[in-house]
Structures are given as C-alpha cells and as structure tokens.
Design a protein around this motif. Structure first.
Motif, PDB file in Angstrom:
ATOM      1  N   ASP A 101       1.234  -2.189   4.519  1.00 16.36           N
ATOM      2  CA  ASP A 101       0.960  -0.758   4.374  1.00 16.36           C
ATOM      3  C   ASP A 101       2.235   0.038   4.657  1.00 16.36           C
ATOM      4  OD1 ASP A 101       0.001   1.814   4.412  1.00 16.36           O
ATOM      5  OD2 ASP A 101      -1.364   1.529   6.105  1.00 16.36           O
ATOM      6  N   THR A 110       2.318   3.438   4.262  1.00 17.31           N
ATOM      7  CA  THR A 110       1.968   4.857   4.387  1.00 17.31           C
ATOM      8  C   THR A 110       2.190   5.380   5.807  1.00 17.31           C
ATOM      9  OG1 THR A 110      -0.362   4.383   4.878  1.00 17.31           O
ATOM     10  CG2 THR A 110       0.256   4.640   2.554  1.00 17.31           C
ATOM     11  N   ALA A 154      -3.092  -0.089  -3.706  1.00 21.44           N
ATOM     12  CA  ALA A 154      -2.506  -1.403  -3.434  1.00 21.44           C
ATOM     13  C   ALA A 154      -1.900  -1.927  -4.730  1.00 21.44           C
ATOM     14  CB  ALA A 154      -3.588  -2.358  -2.929  1.00 21.44           C
ATOM     15  N   LEU A 159      -1.572  -5.600   6.855  1.00 18.72           N
ATOM     16  CA  LEU A 159      -3.025  -5.486   6.850  1.00 18.72           C
ATOM     17  C   LEU A 159      -3.711  -6.810   6.528  1.00 18.72           C
ATOM     18  CD1 LEU A 159      -3.560  -2.063   5.039  1.00 18.72           C
ATOM     19  CD2 LEU A 159      -3.232  -2.517   7.467  1.00 18.72           C
ATOM     20  N   THR A 173      -4.543   6.195  -1.466  1.00 16.14           N
ATOM     21  CA  THR A 173      -3.506   5.167  -1.502  1.00 16.14           C
ATOM     22  C   THR A 173      -3.877   4.129  -2.552  1.00 16.14           C
ATOM     23  OG1 THR A 173      -4.660   3.975   0.271  1.00 16.14           O
ATOM     24  CG2 THR A 173      -2.842   5.436   0.915  1.00 16.14           C
ATOM     25  N   ILE A 209       0.855  -1.182   0.000  1.00 18.75           N
ATOM     26  CA  ILE A 209       0.000   0.000   0.000  1.00 18.75           C
ATOM     27  C   ILE A 209       0.895   1.237   0.000  1.00 18.75           C
ATOM     28  CG2 ILE A 209      -1.822   1.286   1.184  1.00 18.75           C
ATOM     29  CD1 ILE A 209      -2.853  -1.413   0.447  1.00 18.75           C
ATOM     30  N   LYS A 218      -8.383   0.050   4.105  1.00 16.85           N
ATOM     31  CA  LYS A 218      -7.222   0.426   3.297  1.00 16.85           C
ATOM     32  C   LYS A 218      -6.831  -0.676   2.322  1.00 16.85           C
ATOM     33  CE  LYS A 218      -4.090   3.814   5.237  1.00 16.85           C
ATOM     34  NZ  LYS A 218      -2.749   4.023   5.795  1.00 16.85           N
ATOM     35  N   ALA A 219      -7.251  -1.886   2.612  1.00 22.37           N
ATOM     36  CA  ALA A 219      -6.834  -3.026   1.800  1.00 22.37           C
ATOM     37  C   ALA A 219      -8.009  -3.957   1.578  1.00 22.37           C
ATOM     38  CB  ALA A 219      -5.703  -3.776   2.507  1.00 22.37           C
TER      39      ALA A 219
END
Length: 354
Positions: free
Chosen positions: A187, A189, A121, A196, A119, A102, A229-230
C-alpha cells in the motif's frame, strides 16, 4: 454451458485464441488465464458490469477489491492520480512480477472494480500469456484468483474448471503456475509503504529496496466493518472443506501431538489428513499424509500448498492437521495463506504441555 478450454504455453502462444479471448473481455465476458502466481479470473476492468460478473461468478463479496492487471508500464499513469517515487522504484525492480501496488485511483476506474474504494490495486504480471491477453483486451483486466470465493486458489486450469467451468466463457490453459501463492501487496497511500499481503517478494526484499516498510499488523476480523484495502484481507480464504488446524511448537512435539489427534479422531470415525514435509512424512502413524515439499526448498511448499488442500477435498477427509512453516524467506507468505485457510485455528503444543 461449459467454458472453452484452450491449451498453450508461454513459448507457443495461440494468437488466434488470445484474440478471441480479448474480444470476450471487451464484450463484457469472463476469461480465466494463467499468471506466474495463480490463475486469474479476468474481466474488463473499465466495465462496471464485468466487475460485477466477476463477483457473481466467484460468489465473492463486492467490497473485496479486484486487482487491475496491466501489460505496459505506461498504462499505470492512466488509472492512478499519483505515482509516489517509492512506487516507481519498486515497479522498476519488480515489474513485471508478483507485486501488486495500492495507489489512489483515477476517475476512469469504476468503483465496482475497486470494491467502492478510492484506491486501486494494480499488477503487471510476468506471464507472457497473461500479458498477451491483457493487450488483446484493451490493456486493463480486473482479475482475482479464478476460484469459488473462499476455496484454495487455482494453480492449474483443471482447478479453474472444477470451480468455475460452467459460469465463465473461456479458460486459457498455460499449465501449472510457477510460484503458487498470490502476489505481494504493498500500500503506497500512506507515507510509509505497508505490506497488506506477503508473497514471493518478502518484507526483507522490500526493505532492501525502499528502506522503511511496515507490515500490516494483522488480518481484519470477519465481522469487521472496515473495508478491506486489498484482496484477501477481510474474509476467510483458501479453505479446504475439512476443518483445518495448524499445530505449533517444537517439531518433535508437533509430530507426537498430530499422531495423538489422529488416533483420537479415527476412534470417533473421522477421516484425517496430515500436511507434512519430505523431512517429517515418515514419522506419522496413519491417516492420509500429504507431502507439501521440503523445508530445505521452501519454494516447493509455496508451490504445492493449494494443490494439497484441494487433494484433501477429493479424499473427503473430515479434519486436517498441518505442521507450521515459518521458513526463512517465504514463511510469512506461506503461513499467511495457511492461517486464513484454517480460520486462524492454532494448537500450540508447547503451551498445552506447560
């Protein structure tokens, strides 16, 4: 209309079929293809409409990010704003392979592909068929697993055909996949990398390469307002049609408990499935017992998990009881998928006994 299915192997790739599949993707269509982890449902990652088609085909919530697949390391620089040093180190070691990273996205990547996030992936698969398709499609293929959202991920082309055979354009059949569980997601970031989603590349392996790496402290609840986020973080995934429960505790008590649940359920007319191993399958007194593999060879458990869940659907069982599989290296990844499939339903026989 049924999807065209074309068989090939990594050793004998059908170049003409790859070229046609690449054109389908460039024109906004959808193509399922093999990777070393599971089969992916590919669309043009730079085409917002194609990404929306992926969500629609799967019945997938549009805030669940898609993974952008690349086939050249240099392709990464065009779709992210920054590549942290630790991300470069990990890519050098594990790409091509079952690793997703990510990173902060560049403007070129549509929000429809990233689930509305800033963001993205990114993964560089090692499967040669996947690599050829990505190149033929222009270098960037957005691809979640090629299954109906929430169902067990597909590890064969037949699984893809069962779920999506009438809503996509083409299926590239490369035979059964190798690993059978989705990629590890890390991740980058945050200051310290965070896992994740566990996978074939374990937390220990990541720490050996990078030093400090954190594990995400749990999965986001289904009613959470937080954007995932994922892929696979927010919603129930990998689920069979039957109710699935994981039975936890000392193996002798687990077997006794499952046999007890089996008798009680069968009295009430339920059809029962049991997920066992080579070491334990002989101890169950009835029901439909499926051997997932051997604890001595944990890769077999990972490889067979989704296949076994789909087989229970075909058997039309009402309830499934599974042993737990905290094996040394891949146990985190296996249990992550199994817990998601069970909706986190755990029966702790040790606690119940106390």
């Amino acid at each position: 209309m049924a999807a065209e299915v074309i068989q090939m192997t990594e050793d004998v790739i059908n170049k003409e079929a790859i070229a046609r599949a690449g054109k389908i993707l460039k024109d906004g269509g959808l193509v399922a293809f093999p990777t070393e982890t599971v089969y992916g449902l590919g669309g043009n990652a730079m085409d917002p409409t194609a990404s929306m088609k992926i969500y629609a085909a799967k019945g997938r919530p549009s805030d669940n990010p898609l993974i952008v697949h690349i086939a050249e390391m240099k392709s990464l620089e065009k779709i992210v704003t920054n590549i942290p040093e630790k991300a470069r180190i990990l890519a050098e070691k594990y790409w091509p392979g079952p690793l997703t990273m990510i990173l902060q996205k560049a403007e070129i990547v549509p929000m429809e592909t990233t689930g509305g996030l800033n963001t993205v992936a990114v993964r560089f698969p090692s499967d040669k068929i996947a690599q050829e398709l990505i190149r033929a499609a222009g270098g960037y293929v957005a691809a979640p697993s090629a299954n109906t959202s929430g169902r067990p991920s597909p590890t064969t082309a037949e699984h893809v055909r069962e779920d999506l055979g009438t809503v996509i354009d083409m299926i590239l059949d490369g035979g059964p996949v190798g690993i059978g569980l989705e990629s590890t997601i890390v991740d980058f970031t945050e200051e310290i990398p965070i896992v994740l989603r566990p996978g074939y590349i374990s937390l220990e392996m990541l720490r050996e390469t990078l030093g400090e790496v954190k594990m995400d402290k749990g999965l986001i609840a289904p009613d959470s307002k937080v954007r995932p986020k994922a892929p696979g973080m927010k919603y129930r995934h990998y689920a069979p049609k039957a109710d699935l429960a994981i039975v936890k505790g000392p193996m002798e008590k687990v077997i006794a408990a499952i046999n007890h649940f089996l008798k009680e359920d069968e009295k009430s007319g339920k059809k029962v499935g049991i997920i066992a191993t080579e070491e334990t399958k002989k101890y169950y007194s009835g029901g439909i017992v499926k051997c997932i593999g051997s604890r001595e060879e944990e890769e077999t458990i990972a490889h067979n998990l989704y296949e076994v869940l789909r087989e229970f659907d075909q058997c039309e069982v009402n309830v499934i009881y599974s042993e737990e599989f905290y094996t040394p290296r891949m146990g985190q990844a296996i249990m992550n998928r199994l817990l998601k499939a069970a909706g986190h339903k755990i029966i702790n026989v040790q606690e119940e006994a106390e």
